[in-house]
Design an enzyme around this catalytic site. Structure first.
Site, PDB file in Angstrom:
ATOM      1  N   LYS A   1       0.816  -1.219   0.000  1.00 57.93           N
ATOM      2  CA  LYS A   1       0.000   0.000   0.000  1.00 57.93           C
ATOM      3  C   LYS A   1       0.852   1.273   0.000  1.00 57.93           C
ATOM      4  O   LYS A   1       0.435   2.300  -0.514  1.00 57.93           O
ATOM      5  CB  LYS A   1      -0.949   0.001   1.199  1.00 57.93           C
TER       6      LYS A   1
ATOM      7  N   GLU B   1     -10.196   5.384   2.793  1.00 57.37           N
ATOM      8  CA  GLU B   1     -10.919   4.244   3.342  1.00 57.37           C
ATOM      9  C   GLU B   1      -9.888   3.185   3.692  1.00 57.37           C
ATOM     10  O   GLU B   1      -8.774   3.190   3.163  1.00 57.37           O
ATOM     11  CB  GLU B   1     -11.895   3.680   2.298  1.00 57.37           C
TER      12      GLU B   1
ATOM     13  N   SER C   1       1.862  -9.595  -0.757  1.00 57.11           N
ATOM     14  CA  SER C   1       1.504  -8.173  -0.724  1.00 57.11           C
ATOM     15  C   SER C   1       1.726  -7.528   0.639  1.00 57.11           C
ATOM     16  O   SER C   1       1.918  -6.322   0.729  1.00 57.11           O
ATOM     17  CB  SER C   1       0.056  -7.991  -1.156  1.00 57.11           C
TER      18      SER C   1
END
Lengths: 257, 394
Positions: free
Chosen positions: B85, B107, B374
Site C-alpha cells: 500500500k 478508506e 503483498s
C-alpha cells in the site's frame, strides 16, 4: 411537452420520500397526501443498499425500506396503483446500479407503464449521462440533470441539455437538513437561465418554510427530502397525515414568493 | 464523453459535486507524472523511505516441497508499513501536496491502506482522516491504534455492513463535503477515473522490479505471476508490466470465504455481474435489483463486493484468470508459508500462496512462478489464532 416543466406554473414545491419506508402501503398514502397538500411534483426514492449521495437520515430510510422487503418491482406496482389517484408528475430518484442492473430498457418500459415522468440518478454526472439519457428520451421520461456548488464552468454545459428541470444542489456534501445554506445559489441559477428556459429547483439542506421561501425566491422551486423522511421515521405508518401538513406549510411558503 | 475506460469497464460515475475534483486530480497527475522533479522525489521516497526495491526471494524450500516450478516471492511485506500500500500512498500524498491540498482522507479495510496513508501524511505534514468499517476496527484493532499513533483520526463507519464498501461510501461522502483542501487517497485500482489508472501506475513498480530482478537472476520472464485480488491493487501492480508479454500467465486470487456456493464469500469474478458502483462500471456481487451484496472473507482487505475495472477487462478479454480461494485454504497457506519459509504473510497474500500450492502441481521444474506477498501477517496473528480456536485478543 414535458409534464414536469409544465408543473412549474407557480413556484413549485417538490417533496421527496423513500419508497417502501416503512412499507409500500404507507408510501402510497404519503403520495396521495402530498398531492392533496399541494405538491407540484413528487420525487420517490428507489431504495439502494449504498446511497453515497445521502446523509444519515435518508441512508436509514433506505435500510428500513430494504429490510421491509421493498424491491424495484414492488415499488413500480405501488406507483401504478397510486396513479389511480395521484395526477402530479412523479420522478424516481435512485442510483445508477438500480436502473442498470434491472435493465435500462426494461426499467423505462415499466416507468411508462406506471406513469413515471422523470428520473434522477445522482451518481451519474454529465460525462456519463449517455448511459441513461437517450433511453429516457426514447420513452418520454425526463432525465433530470444536477448542478452543484463546485460545478462553476460546467453549469452552462449541463443546463443546455437539461430536461424537465435543473436540480440545483444547494450545499456541499450529502443530503440532510442544514441550519444555514451558504452557497451563492442565486449565481448558479443565473448561469442556468443564461442558456435555457428549463426551470430550476433547489434541493439539499432545506427544511423550514423560511428556507424554502428563500430558495424559491431565487429559483423556480424547492425540493425537500430529509425533513420529510424524518417525519416518516418518527411516525411510521401514521406519517401520511403529518407529511401532508408539512407539505402544505412548505407549499404555502413558496407559492407567492 | 466518458473517460478512463478499459473495454466496457471503468468510467466516472460520481455525483456532480465531485466532477471538478476528479478532473483537477487527473490534470495534476497528467502534469506531475512527467515532471522530472516529481519523479525524482517519488523515486527517492520509494528507495530511502519505503525500502524499495523489495526483494525477489527464491523460495527454495517451498520449491522443493511442492516439486514443481521454481517459486519466487516478491516481498512487498518487507516495505515500510508492511505492505504494497505504501507504493500508492507515497505517490498520491506527494501529488496531493503538489496540488496544494492540506488534508487527505482514505478508506481502509484491513487497515494496511489506512496505516500507509497515515504514515505518508505524517511524513508530508498533511492532516489525515481514515474511514474504517466498525467491524474491521474490531477485527484489526491494533491497526486503528497504529493510525492514531501516526496522527490520523479514525472514523468507525457504522452504516450498512460496516466493512470496506461502507468505508468507501463514507470517504466519498466526506470528499463531496470538502474538496477544496482535501484529496481522497483511494487505496485500490477502483473508483472513478483517474483512480484506477493512478493507483495502477504507482503500483506498477512491483511488476517492473519483478521483471528486472528475474532477468538478472534467471535471464528470462516468469511463466506465471500470481497475486491476491480484492479491489486489485497489488495484483494490478504485479500484472501491468507483463500484460504485453503474452507468454506470462497472470493469475488473480479472490476471496471465496466459506466457498463460492456459500453466500458468505467475496469472489466477484466467480459470482459477480456487470454493474455501476463506487464510481465505476465493473463486476460486482449484487442481487437481481442491483443491491450490492453483503460479502464476507476472513481477510478484511479482500472483503469487497467489486473489482477494479482493468481487472474486469483482463478477465473479459481472457488475458488474466481469476480463481477463488476459501478461508480454509488461505489459513492453511498462511501457516504453510510461515513454517516452510519463515515468512508470515498477510492473510490477503495467503490467498495467492494457496493458489501457488495448487498451481505448482500442474507445472514443471523448468518453469518459473512468481507470487507477490503483498503484506506481512503480524496484523492477522490474533485472528488466525481465533480461527484455530485459540482465544487471543490484541
Amino acid at each position: 411537452m414535458s409534464r414536469i416543466s409544465d408543473a412549474f406554473k407557480e413556484k413549485a414545491f417538490i417533496p421527496f420520500v423513500t419508497g417502501g419506508d416503512p412499507d409500500l402501503a404507507t408510501t402510497k398514502q404519503i403520495l396521495i397526501e402530498m398531492e392533496k397538500a399541494g405538491a407540484d411534483i413528487i420525487e420517490v426514492g428507489i431504495p439502494f443498499s449504498d446511497p453515497i449521495a445521502e446523509g444519515p437520515v435518508i441512508q436509514e430510510a433506505n435500510e428500513r425500506a430494504l429490510s421491509a422487503g421493498c424491491t424495484t418491482d414492488k415499488l413500480f406496482d405501488m406507483i401504478k396503483e397510486a396513479r389511480e389517484t395521484v395526477k402530479v408528475p412523479i420522478l424516481f430518484m435512485t442510483y445508477a446500479n438500480a436502473v442498470f442492473k434491472y435493465g435500462s430498457e426494461r426499467f423505462m418500459e415499466r416507468c411508462v407503464d406506471c406513469g413515471i415522468d422523470g428520473l434522477i440518478v445522482p451518481d451519474v454526472p454529465y460525462e456519463e449521462k449517455q448511459e441513461f439519457d437517450g433511453i429516457c428520451a426514447a420513452h418520454g421520461i425526463d432525465y433530470i440533470s444536477m448542478i452543484a456548488p463546485t460545478s462553476h464552468d460546467r453549469i452552462r454545459m449541463i443546463a443546455k441539455d437539461a430536461k424537465g428541470f435543473v436540480y440545483c444542489v444547494s450545499s456541499m456534501g450529502v443530503t440532510g437538513v442544514r441550519s444555514e445554506i451558504t452557497t451563492d445559489v442565486g449565481s448558479m441559477v443565473k448561469l442556468v437561465k443564461e442558456v435555457t428556459d428549463t426551470p430550476v429547483a433547489i434541493g439539499f439542506g432545506i427544511s423550514t418554510p423560511e428556507q424554502a421561501a428563500a430558495m424559491a425566491a431565487k429559483s423556480d422551486g424547492a425540493i425537500v427530502g430529509s425533513a420529510i423522511v424524518k417525519l416518516v421515521a418518527k411516525y411510521g405508518k401514521d406519517a401520511p397525515g403529518y407529511v401532508g401538513e408539512y407539505v402544505k406549510s412548505m407549499k404555502d411558503a413558496v407559492r407567492n414568493v | 464523453m466518458s473517460e478512463g475506460r478499459y473495454g466496457e469497464f471503468g468510467g466516472q460515475y460520481v455525483p456532480e459535486t465531485l466532477m471538478n475534483a476528479v478532473h483537477e486530480l487527473e490534470a495534476a497527475y497528467e502534469h506531475y507524472k512527467n515532471d522530472p522533479a516529481f519523479i525524482e522525489e517519488l523515486d527517492r521516497l520509494n528507495r530511502e523511505y519505503a525500502g524499495r526495491p523489495s526483494l525477489l526471494y527464491y523460495a527454495e524450500k517451498m520449491t522443493k516441497d511442492l516439486g514443481g516450478p521454481k517459486i519466487y516471492l516478491k516481498r512487498e511485506d518487507l516495505n515500510h508499513t508492511g505492505s504494497h500500500k505504501i507504493n500508492n500512498v507515497l505517490g498520491q500524498v506527494l501529488l496531493a501536496k503538489k496540488m496544494g491540498k492540506t488534508r487527505v482522507i482514505a478508506e481502509t479495510g484491513a487497515g494496511q491502506h489506512g496505516v500507509a496513508t497515515a504514515t505518508a501524511a505524517a511524513l508530508m505534514d498533511m492532516e489525515c482522516e481514515i474511514y474504517m468499517g466498525k467491524e474491521d476496527t474490531e477485527r484489526q484493532a491494533l491497526n486503528v491504534f497504529r493510525m492514531e499513533l501516526l496522527g490520523a483520526k479514525v472514523h468507525p463507519v457504522m452504516t450498512g455492513t460496516m466493512t470496506l464498501k461502507d468505508a468507501v461510501n463514507e470517504a466519498m461522502r466526506e470528499w463531496s463535503n470538502r474538496v477544496d483542501d482535501t484529496l481522497y487517497v483511494l487505496g485500490s485500482v477502483m473508483g472513478p477515473h483517474p483512480f484506477p489508472m493512478i493507483v495502477r501506475d504507482f503500483q506498477s513498480v512491483i511488476g517492473k522490479e519483478i521483471k528486472q530482478q528475474l532477468l538478472e537472476k534467471e535471464g528470462r520472464l516468469p511463466d506465471a505471476v500470481v497475486a491476491c485480488v480484492g479491489g486489485g491493487s497489488n495484483a494490478m501492480g504485479t500484472f501491468y508490466e507483463f500484460i504485453p508479454d503474452k507468454e506470462v500467465k497472470l493469475v488473480g486470487c479472490e476471496a471465496a470465504g466459506l466457498g463460492v456456493d456459500n453466500p458468505k464469500n467475496a469472489a466477484t469474478i466467480a459470482n459477480g455481474s456487470l454493474g455501476i458502483f463506487h464510481g465505476m462500471k465493473s463486476l460486482f456481487c449484487q442481487n437481481e435489483y442491483g443491491q450490492i451484496a453483503p460479502v464476507y472473507s476472513i481477510s478484511a482487505g479482500l472483503d469487497y463486493p467489486g473489482i477494479g475495472p482493468e481487472h474486469a477487462n483482463l478477465y473479459a478479454t481472457g488475458r488474466a484468470e481469476y480463481v477463488p480461494i476459501t478461508d480454509e485454504e488461505a489459513v492453511e497457506a498462511f501457516e504453510y508459508l510461515s513454517r516452510t519459509e519463515g515468512i508470515i504473510p498477510a492473510i490477503e497474500s495467503a490467498h495467492a500462496v494457496a493458489y501457488v500450492k495448487k498451481m505448482a502441481k500442474e507445472m514443471t521444474k523448468d518453469q518459473i512462478l512468481v507470487c507477490t506477498v503483498s503484506g506481512r501477517g503480524d496484523k492477522d496473528v490474533a485472528a488466525i489464532a481465533r480461527y484455530r480456536g485459540v482465544e487471543i485478543y490484541e
